[in-house]
Design a protein around this motif. Structure first.
Motif, PDB file in Angstrom:
ATOM      1  N   ARG A 174       0.806  -1.209   0.000  1.00 20.96           N
ATOM      2  CA  ARG A 174       0.000   0.000   0.000  1.00 20.96           C
ATOM      3  C   ARG A 174       0.845   1.269   0.000  1.00 20.96           C
ATOM      4  O   ARG A 174       0.327   2.345  -0.224  1.00 20.96           O
ATOM      5  CB  ARG A 174      -0.905   0.019   1.233  1.00 20.96           C
ATOM      6  CG  ARG A 174      -2.057  -0.985   1.158  1.00 20.96           C
ATOM      7  CD  ARG A 174      -2.980  -0.679   0.018  1.00 20.96           C
ATOM      8  NE  ARG A 174      -4.192  -1.479   0.080  1.00 20.96           N
ATOM      9  CZ  ARG A 174      -5.087  -1.531  -0.882  1.00 20.96           C
ATOM     10  NH1 ARG A 174      -4.907  -0.870  -1.997  1.00 20.96           N
ATOM     11  NH2 ARG A 174      -6.174  -2.273  -0.753  1.00 20.96           N
ATOM     12  N   SER A 211      -5.938   1.844   2.683  1.00 19.29           N
ATOM     13  CA  SER A 211      -7.067   2.088   1.785  1.00 19.29           C
ATOM     14  C   SER A 211      -6.587   2.347   0.361  1.00 19.29           C
ATOM     15  O   SER A 211      -5.444   2.748   0.114  1.00 19.29           O
ATOM     16  CB  SER A 211      -7.873   3.295   2.275  1.00 19.29           C
ATOM     17  OG  SER A 211      -7.094   4.486   2.171  1.00 19.29           O
ATOM     18  N   ASP A 212      -7.494   2.123  -0.597  1.00 16.01           N
ATOM     19  CA  ASP A 212      -7.187   2.443  -1.988  1.00 16.01           C
ATOM     20  C   ASP A 212      -6.979   3.943  -2.164  1.00 16.01           C
ATOM     21  O   ASP A 212      -6.160   4.374  -2.982  1.00 16.01           O
ATOM     22  CB  ASP A 212      -8.323   1.971  -2.901  1.00 16.01           C
ATOM     23  CG  ASP A 212      -8.371   0.456  -3.028  1.00 16.01           C
ATOM     24  OD1 ASP A 212      -7.312  -0.188  -2.857  1.00 16.01           O
ATOM     25  OD2 ASP A 212      -9.463  -0.087  -3.285  1.00 16.01           O
ATOM     26  N   ARG A 243      -3.630   5.766  -3.897  1.00 14.01           N
ATOM     27  CA  ARG A 243      -3.633   6.778  -4.954  1.00 14.01           C
ATOM     28  C   ARG A 243      -2.969   8.064  -4.488  1.00 14.01           C
ATOM     29  O   ARG A 243      -2.214   8.699  -5.235  1.00 14.01           O
ATOM     30  CB  ARG A 243      -5.069   7.052  -5.407  1.00 14.01           C
ATOM     31  CG  ARG A 243      -5.728   5.866  -6.118  1.00 14.01           C
ATOM     32  CD  ARG A 243      -7.019   6.298  -6.813  1.00 14.01           C
ATOM     33  NE  ARG A 243      -8.017   6.769  -5.859  1.00 14.01           N
ATOM     34  CZ  ARG A 243      -8.884   5.981  -5.233  1.00 14.01           C
ATOM     35  NH1 ARG A 243      -8.872   4.671  -5.448  1.00 14.01           N
ATOM     36  NH2 ARG A 243      -9.772   6.479  -4.409  1.00 14.01           N
TER      37      ARG A 243
END
Length: 312
Positions: A145, A272-273, A277
């Motif tokens: 991540r 988290s995504d 990003r």
């Protein structure tokens, strides 16, 4: 021919040719702001240390909010800090050192104020967490991540578990010094400090302090009240005149304040995504201002987004 040209011009005015607008590339801040509520994690009031400095020259309040390190890191020092806050020990002490591009430090400048009972000495070994002590941490997921990060001379690898963390080849983990990091002042080894003397980083990340001083938290609000203070003119930035020192009105754990006065914050989950990003955008700036993406980032250049819940 003239009439044909005029007709063509009129047609172009009536039916303008439109080019496809490029999709705007969001900045890291915009990515974080657009993250769904489910990607944000509330910080418990019991993990917030609230420092109220004396008002500034214009009478404006100066509040600094510190998030304390989570287990398994630095828990011996944090236990002491909780006892110091419960005893109101810092009330009437001061910010007594401000060294340019380094730290702002606070505590008892006289070094004569008696410490509350119950503080425990913490061994140097607790600057790091062993492989066994970190067994519950999913390193593979955290590294997946994390953003692309440049080679780090201070650790064999780096990751973000809600906090910037270094990792050694032997599996040891330790929190690292970035801007806003709060650490424990100490004398020469084997002294590790009690937690009564604390500092916040107000300059370039002093990563050489990693594993040499306890990291116990990070400033999540009000860092400007420390970073903008006049620099001390004494050795290491200490104030030479007690009139230069900035009085501390109080330091409390947030959960001991009246409910209405308790600050409330949350941070973007690093698993988290949205954070993936965000971190990629920090490492590779593609928004319009930037010309050349860096292709990587120092771990301290990927600060974990924190926001006030009340400000939502």
């Amino acid at each position: 021919m003239k009439h044909l040209l005029l007709a063509a011009a009129a047609a172009s005015l009536a039916f303008p040719v439109t080019a496809q607008e490029p999709t705007p590339i969001p900045s890291p801040g915009e990515i974080a702001a657009a993250a769904p509520a489910s990607d944000w994690i509330a910080i418990a009031a019991s993990d917030l240390l609230v420092m109220d400095l004396a008002p500034d020259a214009q009478g404006k309040a100066r509040r600094v909010v510190i998030q304390l390190m989570p287990a398994p890191f630095a828990q011996g020092w944090i236990g002491n800090i909780r006892k110091l806050a419960a005893a109101h020990w810092w009330d009437g002490t001061s910010v007594n050192r401000v060294q340019d591009n380094y730290v702002a430090q606070w505590g008892d400048a006289t070094e004569k104020k008696a410490l509350p009972k119950g503080l425990v000495p913490v061994p140097e070994g607790d600057y790091v967490v062993s492989r066994a002590g970190a067994a519950g941490w999913d390193a593979a997921r955290a590294m997946r991540r994390s953003a692309p990060i440049i080679a780090d001379p201070y650790a064999s690898s780096q990751a973000l578990w809600g906090w910037p963390v270094g990792r050694g080849n032997n599996g040891e983990l330790w929190p690292v010094h970035c801007y806003g990091t709060v650490g424990v002042g100490r004398n020469l080894s084997p002294d590790t400090g009690s937690g009564a003397e604390l500092y916040a980083v107000i300059g370039h990340a002093p990563r050489h302090l990693d594993r040499n001083i306890a990291v116990v938290g990070r400033v999540i609000s009000g860092i400007e009240h420390l970073s903008s203070l006049p620099r001390g003119t004494g050795a290491l930035g200490f104030y030479e005149d007690d009139k230069e020192r900035v009085p501390i009105a109080s330091i409390r754990l947030a959960d001991t304040l009246p409910a209405a006065a308790q600050p409330k914050f949350e941070y973007l989950s690093t698993e988290s995504d949205s954070f993936a990003r965000y971190a990629d955008a920090r490492a590779n700036r593609r928004d319009p201002f930037f010309i050349k993406p860096a292709g990587g980032a120092d771990i301290c250049n990927i600060p974990v987004p924190v926001r006030s819940i009340a400000a939502k």
